[in-house]
Design an enzyme around this catalytic site. Structure first.
Site, mmCIF file in Angstrom:
data_model
loop_
_atom_site.group_PDB
_atom_site.id
_atom_site.type_symbol
_atom_site.label_atom_id
_atom_site.label_comp_id
_atom_site.label_asym_id
_atom_site.label_seq_id
_atom_site.Cartn_x
_atom_site.Cartn_y
_atom_site.Cartn_z
ATOM 1 N N ASN A 258 56.229 53.207 52.773
ATOM 2 C CA ASN A 258 57.410 52.351 52.598
ATOM 3 C C ASN A 258 56.941 51.022 52.022
ATOM 4 O OD1 ASN A 258 59.697 50.838 52.843
ATOM 5 N ND2 ASN A 258 60.031 51.256 55.017
ATOM 6 N N THR B 58 65.289 50.182 59.217
ATOM 7 C CA THR B 58 65.583 48.761 59.021
ATOM 8 C C THR B 58 66.852 48.610 58.191
ATOM 9 O OG1 THR B 58 63.246 48.382 59.098
ATOM 10 C CG2 THR B 58 64.579 46.593 58.276
ATOM 11 N N SER C 16 57.696 48.143 54.853
ATOM 12 C CA SER C 16 57.603 48.761 56.167
ATOM 13 C C SER C 16 57.501 47.688 57.248
ATOM 14 C CB SER C 16 56.369 49.650 56.191
ATOM 15 O OG SER C 16 56.222 50.192 57.463
ATOM 16 N N SER C 17 58.342 47.832 58.285
ATOM 17 C CA SER C 17 58.258 46.860 59.385
ATOM 18 C C SER C 17 57.020 47.195 60.193
ATOM 19 C CB SER C 17 59.485 46.956 60.277
ATOM 20 O OG SER C 17 60.605 47.324 59.540
ATOM 21 N N GLU D 46 54.783 58.803 65.432
ATOM 22 C CA GLU D 46 53.830 58.887 64.311
ATOM 23 C C GLU D 46 52.754 59.923 64.607
ATOM 24 O OE1 GLU D 46 52.256 55.015 63.454
ATOM 25 O OE2 GLU D 46 54.110 54.361 62.476
ATOM 26 N N SER E 218 58.332 55.986 59.762
ATOM 27 C CA SER E 218 58.249 54.883 58.816
ATOM 28 C C SER E 218 58.851 55.294 57.469
ATOM 29 C CB SER E 218 56.782 54.498 58.650
ATOM 30 O OG SER E 218 56.715 53.437 57.750
ATOM 31 N N GLY E 219 59.737 54.472 56.946
ATOM 32 C CA GLY E 219 60.342 54.761 55.639
ATOM 33 C C GLY E 219 61.590 55.624 55.726
ATOM 34 N N GLY F 111 59.029 54.769 64.636
ATOM 35 C CA GLY F 111 59.271 56.105 65.164
ATOM 36 C C GLY F 111 57.974 56.789 65.531
HETATM 37 N N1 LIG Z 1 71.009 53.886 53.353
HETATM 38 C C1 LIG Z 1 70.152 53.676 52.378
HETATM 39 N N2 LIG Z 1 70.590 53.584 51.102
HETATM 40 C C2 LIG Z 1 69.715 53.391 50.104
HETATM 41 N N3 LIG Z 1 68.392 53.247 50.264
HETATM 42 C C3 LIG Z 1 67.883 53.312 51.500
HETATM 43 C C4 LIG Z 1 68.742 53.519 52.611
HETATM 44 N N4 LIG Z 1 67.965 53.546 53.706
HETATM 45 C C5 LIG Z 1 66.693 53.344 53.294
HETATM 46 N N5 LIG Z 1 66.642 53.202 51.971
HETATM 47 C C6 LIG Z 1 65.434 53.001 51.130
HETATM 48 O O1 LIG Z 1 64.310 53.371 51.858
HETATM 49 C C7 LIG Z 1 63.387 52.288 52.000
HETATM 50 C C8 LIG Z 1 62.772 52.293 53.389
HETATM 51 O O2 LIG Z 1 63.756 51.972 54.346
HETATM 52 P P1 LIG Z 1 63.406 51.155 55.678
HETATM 53 O O3 LIG Z 1 64.690 50.914 56.360
HETATM 54 O O4 LIG Z 1 62.572 49.987 55.374
HETATM 55 O O5 LIG Z 1 62.555 52.189 56.465
HETATM 56 P P2 LIG Z 1 61.999 52.031 57.925
HETATM 57 O O6 LIG Z 1 62.484 50.767 58.486
HETATM 58 O O7 LIG Z 1 62.520 53.228 58.636
HETATM 59 O O8 LIG Z 1 60.542 52.098 57.780
HETATM 60 C C9 LIG Z 1 64.212 51.052 51.756
HETATM 61 O O9 LIG Z 1 63.413 50.037 51.223
HETATM 62 C C10 LIG Z 1 65.245 51.550 50.801
HETATM 63 O O10 LIG Z 1 64.723 51.502 49.482
HETATM 64 MG MG LIG Z 2 61.470 49.191 59.103
#
Ligand SMILES: Nc1ncnc2c1ncn2[C@@H]1O[C@H](COP(=O)(O)OP(=O)(O)O)[C@@H](O)[C@H]1O
Ligand SMILES: [Mg+2]
Length: 1079
Positions: free
Chosen positions: A157, A112, A160-161, A389, A107-108, A387
């Site tokens: 996050n 996404t 977070s999804s 956990e 997560s984070g 992922g």
């Molecule tokens: N490629 C990237 N460039 C800039 N910031 C990113 C990038 N990937 C993730 N982030 C930052 O990290 C945070 C968490 O990403 P997210 O995709 O929501 O995580 P996940 O889906 O894996 O939980 C986003 O809100 C963003 O602020």
């Molecule tokens: Mg996500």
């Protein structure tokens, strides 16, 4: 196809971990860190992309970057998620291979974001057009909707999804998107009723309360204040950098674009509001007579409002919260619920309501974005799933999630190996078995239908009798105890018998990514996911179309006594479908890694990354990839890259690329076991060999650069030298020319000088000679002339008188004078004194004489003229002369009088019998007789009078009768006044005190004014006994009328008075005479 650049160019660390040498965990981490510190967040493991979350926006997602990566080979540019997206999209479009993009990480970690980047890249590079753009827009806009309902702020996050998502994007044969299908997995619905510390409920609740209009809130019976709702945690209700109100508008807009109807949006919001209301319903215990505790709703207001929102009957829902009906074999048994059970029922309803709403949203979006047409589509799947956990406290959810990841790892291994194998076969390379850890055994431990953990959990849940989490653990202990990846305190496995680190109510599974300890508490409940039938029936009865759809099992007509499938069972089934779906596609992996726990940029926490790398199995991944050959490259780019290492291939190789590479390898003496020749690629076993080639290439490039530099420098120096030489010649020639010119000019100048001196000298000499000659000639002539003169004079003197000259002169002068006088006589002008002509003078020396003669002639002529005059005529002229002296240039009337003869007697008074008496009364000679106007002193009007002038008197008499009116002796007359103008007014002023003065002065007007006054003056000047009469000419004078003096004033008359003189009495003292302007 020519590869211009390569991943190997300007690499920071190594861009592809497969090339890591030596391959250890430390070098792996070091490489990642080095790249991360240089903002290189992407690194490859073969075709897998490792992505480190930078936690800040990097300038690497611009449209320029999209263009850069578009249509380029995967290894051509430095690692980037776009390279992967491009590769996937192009093999989908051009090779007709369905693709899936698997994004994993905790997560984070950026999953996404990565999925969005992939989708936006594909949207940017695929076809364009109105229809295509609409589809793209709908696909992209499904994200904000799902994120609002399915994402929440967690400690890891802010966005977070809380659900797994798999999206199939469908393309036509041209590569244009047609639509898509979204599948969702296991929404974390427990969050609806309870959130861990520092976390929030799903975004939509906060967005609705902060972003909806007052009207909408009123309709939904909501208040803006978060604190009014039990289900909303307050400690982190607002998240910095997250604008809930703005996001609400975005979500509504996105829903509209995706195709939600207005009433559908309303229904969805009503359900969200209902969940919030539901959370506020509270229960209190009430004892019943049978001694059982029963629950009662504390405050029915929230219940009432909720029922209004959902259109349910309040009593039905109230009952459903108090009783539970169990049906068994046509028998219905109702039991009351205690307070704890009532709360359980309430929360179960809220969770179910929300999770079913979420599933409905996904279905509804799918309806909108469904691809039209029945032709086979190409598909690109994007999987964004939670992922692996490992928490301190891991429960049923973690177990399920980790199971899913276990499956994904398996498919990863399978597919990677399969791909590797396929490539070897395709390239005709011998396949050697690769040793790797296969996690199928762990998957089996969990999902096996007979004795898998999930199967046993289901068995426990369905078993009659008391079922608790402990009985479930007991069962596991008996059945799974022997499994090498399962551990528990009571495990029969003697190895763990003494394992006191393991608490009693827990079991541990050794996942491929590490050991995880699960607490069994809640497993049974969560797996059952029970919603009491009374509640689902109450929901079904609701007068709300959406709710009815969400609770189909509540339909009494379809009472199903069979238990609904358990959560574990459902999940296993959907994971199974997902896996078989993925297996048909070409996989592309993005493995997201979190560099630190603080959401901070620039911080690389080695141990955290190491942990993730381990459970993501990245080292495993590298090893698998390197098991056979670490590096492979098509012959053409390989030859292009290394051809400078061999004389035979440099600079051009004429034959086929493969032969060229073979020649190259032989020449470089690379051991045969280090590489293999495939059909289109060369396979290099060890990264060392590749680096050896790279090193050589680098050296060779340096040599080549030196060579180029050397030739260039030589060329440059030579051209410089040639230029200098050429310039020198030009300069020298110009200088020589200049010097010669100077010298020549100097000589020329000197020559001219000498020449001029010589010539001057010669000329002067000649001049002198000529002058002398001329002088001599003149002297001779003069001498001759004198000599001749003397001779002549001597000869003729006797013939001439000495004074002849003077005589001739006098004679000549006399002759001229004579001629002049004779001429003048004949040309004399007339005798008229006014004739001004005079003949011109013939000689200038006669100037004085000529003028004098003219004067004399004139005087003489005048004398002659005068001598003709008679006495009377003489008098007349004298009078005229006097008039001229008196009036000329003084009175404007004068010039007109010059022509008039002074007749004197205009009336012939002596001959007129009418005036006989009068003429006899005037005994003297009448000098002047005329009719004048006497001006009436009262009104300025005139009356005619006879005016007679004798030597002694002025007589005024009546014109008609001739009666004497006044007789004024001239001695009484003091002066005469008249104006300067053309009028005939004059005043006779009498001496004061004289006898005539009694009646006052006379103001008269006459046409013969000049004559009258002249005569008056003449008489005065001729008489010896009287002084001269004063003539006073002015435009303003005083006249004595009896007692008063009146001023007579002459003014220039205006044209309206006509051409006549008028006289007016203005007032007592003023008489105004207006005289026409003399033209
Ligand atoms: N490629 C990237 N460039 C800039 N910031 C990113 C990038 N990937 C993730 N982030 C930052 O990290 C945070 C968490 O990403 P997210 O995709 O929501 O995580 P996940 O889906 O894996 O939980 C986003 O809100 C963003 O602020
Ligand atoms: Mg996500």
């Amino acid at each position: 196809m020519e590869v211009k650049t390569s991943l190997l160019d300007n690499m920071i660390g190594v861009g592809d971990m497969v090339l890591l040498e030596p391959l250890t965990e430390d070098s792996f981490l070091e490489n990642l860190k080095k790249r991360f510190d240089h903002n290189e967040i992407y690194t490859y493991i073969g075709s897998v992309v490792i992505s480190l979350n930078p936690y800040r926006s990097l300038p690497i997602y611009t449209p320029d970057k999209v263009e850069e990566y578009r249509n380029r080979n995967f290894y051509e540019l430095s690692p980037h998620i776009y390279a992967l997206a491009d590769e996937a999209y192009r093999s989908l479009r051009d090779q007709d291979k369905d693709q899936c993009i698997l994004i994993t990480g905790e997560s984070g970690a950026g999953k996404t974001e990565a999925s969005k980047l992939v989708m936006s890249y594909v949207a940017a590079v695929c076809g364009k057009g109105q229809e295509v753009n609409k589809v793209k827009e709908q696909l992209l806009q499904s994200n904000p909707v799902l994120e609002a309902f399915g994402n929440a702020k967690t400690v890891r996050n802010d966005n977070s999804s809380r659900f797994g998502k798999y999206m199939d994007i469908e393309f036509d044969f041209k590569g244009d998107p047609l639509g898509g299908v979204i599948s969702n997995y296991l929404l974390e619905k427990s969050r609806v009723v309870k959130q861990p510390r520092g976390e929030r409920n799903f975004h939509i609740f906060y967005q609705l309360l902060s972003g909806a209009s007052d009207d909408t809130l009123k309709k939904l019976k909501l208040e803006r204040d978060f604190s009014k709702y039990n289900y909303l945690s307050l400690d982190s209700a607002t998240v910095s950098g997250l604008d809930d109100a703005a996001n609400f508008r975005t979500v509504r807009n996105a829903m509209q674009i995706v195709g939600f109807m207005e009433d559908e949006m309303e229904s969805v919001l009503e359900l969200v509001a209902a969940v919030l209301k539901l959370g506020n319903i509270e229960f209190k215990p009430e004892s019943r007579c049978n001694g059982m505790d029963e629950s009662r709703i504390k405050d029915k207001n929230d219940l009432k409002e909720m029922c209004e929102l959902l259109g349910t009957e309040q009593s039905v829902l109230e009952r459903a919260f108090s009783y539970r009906t169990v049906e068994a074999k046509m028998e219905k048994v109702s039991t009351t619920l205690n307070v704890a059970q009532a709360y359980y029922a309430r929360d179960a309803l809220a969770k179910n309501l929300y999770s079913r709403l979420f599933s409905w949203l996904v279905t509804r979006i799918n309806e909108s974005i469904k691809a039209q047409g029945k032709t086979r589509h190409k598909v690109m799947g994007v999987l964004d799933i939670y992922g692996f956990e490992i928490f301190e406290d891991n429960s049923f959810e973690q177990f399920i999630i980790n199971y899913c990841n276990e499956k994904l790892q398996q498919i990863f291994i399978e597919l990677t190996l399969r791909e590797e194998q396929e490539e070897y076969i395709r390239e005709g390379i011998e396949w050697t078995n690769i040793e790797y850890f296969n996690n199928a055994v762990i998957c089996d431990l969990i999902e096996n239908n007979q004795n898998g953990i999930l199967a046993m959990l289901d068995e426990e849940c369905l078993r009659p009798g008391t079922v608790t989490d402990e009985t479930f653990l007991d069962k596991l202990n008996t059945i799974c105890a022997d499994h090498q990846h399962f551990e528990s305190r009571l495990s029969k496995n003697s190895k763990f018998l003494n394992d006191h680190s393991l608490p009693h109510n827990c079991f541990r599974i050794q996942h491929y990514a590490g050991k995880v300890l699960y607490r069994v508490e809640g497993f049974v409940d969560k797996n059952n996911d029970l919603l009491y039938r009374d509640l689902s029936q109450a929901m079904y009865k609701a007068n709300h179309s959406l709710i009815k759809q969400l609770f189909p099992e509540g339909n009494p007509a379809k009472v199903n006594l069979k238990r609904p499938p358990t959560a574990g069972f459902q999940f296993k089934a959907s994971v199974g479908t997902l896996m078989s779906n993925l297996q048909t596609k070409n996989p592309n992996y993005i493995r997201c890694i979190k560099p630190n726990d603080k959401k901070a940029s620039h911080v690389f926490n080695g141990s955290l990354v190491c942990h993730q790398a381990r459970y993501l199995g990245l080292m495993e991944n590298i090893r698998v990839r390197r098991a056979g050959y670490a590096f492979r490259q098509a012959y053409e780019p390989c030859l292009e890259r290394y051809k400078m290492l061999c004389k035979n291939t440099w600079p051009h190789w004429k034959g086929p690329a493969r032969q060229g590479v073979e020649v190259l390898m032989t020449d470089l003496q690379v051991p045969a076991e280090e590489f293999s020749y495939g059909r289109s690629k060369i396979f290099i076993r060890n990264p060392r060999t590749l680096f050896f080639l790279e090193e050589k290439r680098k050296q060779c490039l340096e040599d080549l650069a030196a060579l180029i530099q050397k030739i260039y420098r030589g060329w440059k120096c030579r051209s410089h030298f040639l230029l200098l030489k050429k310039s020198q010649v030009v300069v020298a020639s110009w200088y020589r020319r200049y010097a010669q010119q100077k010298k020549y000019q100097k000589i020329k100048h000197a020559t001219t000088m000498v020449q001029s001196y010589t010539r001057g000298w010669q000329a002067r000499k000649l001049l002198r000679e000529l002058k002398y000659q001329k002088k001599c000639e003149e002297a001779v002539t003069t001498i001759t002339a004198f000599w001749h003169g003397t001779q002549i004079r001597r000869e003729y003197r006797k013939f001439f008188r000495a004074n002849a000259g003077k005589k001739i002169y006098n004679f000549t002068i006399q002759r001229i004078m004579q001629k002049y006088f004779l001429g003048l006589k004949s040309k004399l002008p007339s005798m008229s004194p006014i004739d001004k002509t005079w003949p011109a003078r013939p000689y200038s020396f006669l100037d004085g004489v000529h003028a004098e003669l003219r004067r004399i002639f004139h005087l003489w002529r005048c004398k002659k003229y005068r001598s003709q005059f008679t006495e009377e005529k003489k008098a007349v002229y004298e009078e005229k002369l006097e008039a001229s002296e008196l009036f000329k240039d003084k009175k404007a009337l004068y010039p007109s009088s010059v022509r008039q003869p002074f007749k004197g007697d205009y009336l012939e008074i002596s001959k007129n019998p009418k005036y006989q008496k009068l003429s006899s009364a005037v005994d003297e000679k009448i000098l002047l007789a005329d009719v004048v106007n006497k001006i009436n002193r009262a009104n300025g009007k005139g009356s005619s009078r006879l005016f007679l002038l004798t030597k002694k008197n002025v007589v005024l008499a009546d014109q008609k009768t001739g009666q004497l009116k006044a007789n004024v002796p001239l001695t009484d007359l003091a002066s005469v006044s008249t104006s300067t103008q053309t009028d005939g007014f004059f005043a006779l002023k009498l001496k004061e005190g004289s006898p005539s003065a009694i009646k006052g002065d006379f103001l008269l007007s006459s046409d013969h004014l000049i004559e009258i006054i002249t005569k008056l003056h003449r008489i005065g000047s001729m008489a010896a006994d009287r002084e001269k009469l004063n003539i006073d000419i002015s435009d303003e004078f005083l006249v004595q009328f009896k007692q008063d003096k009146v001023c007579v004033k002459f003014i220039q008359g205006s044209p309206k008075n006509g051409n006549s003189v008028s006289c007016k009495r203005k007032n007592n003292r003023l008489l105004e005479v207006s005289v026409p302007a003399s033209s």
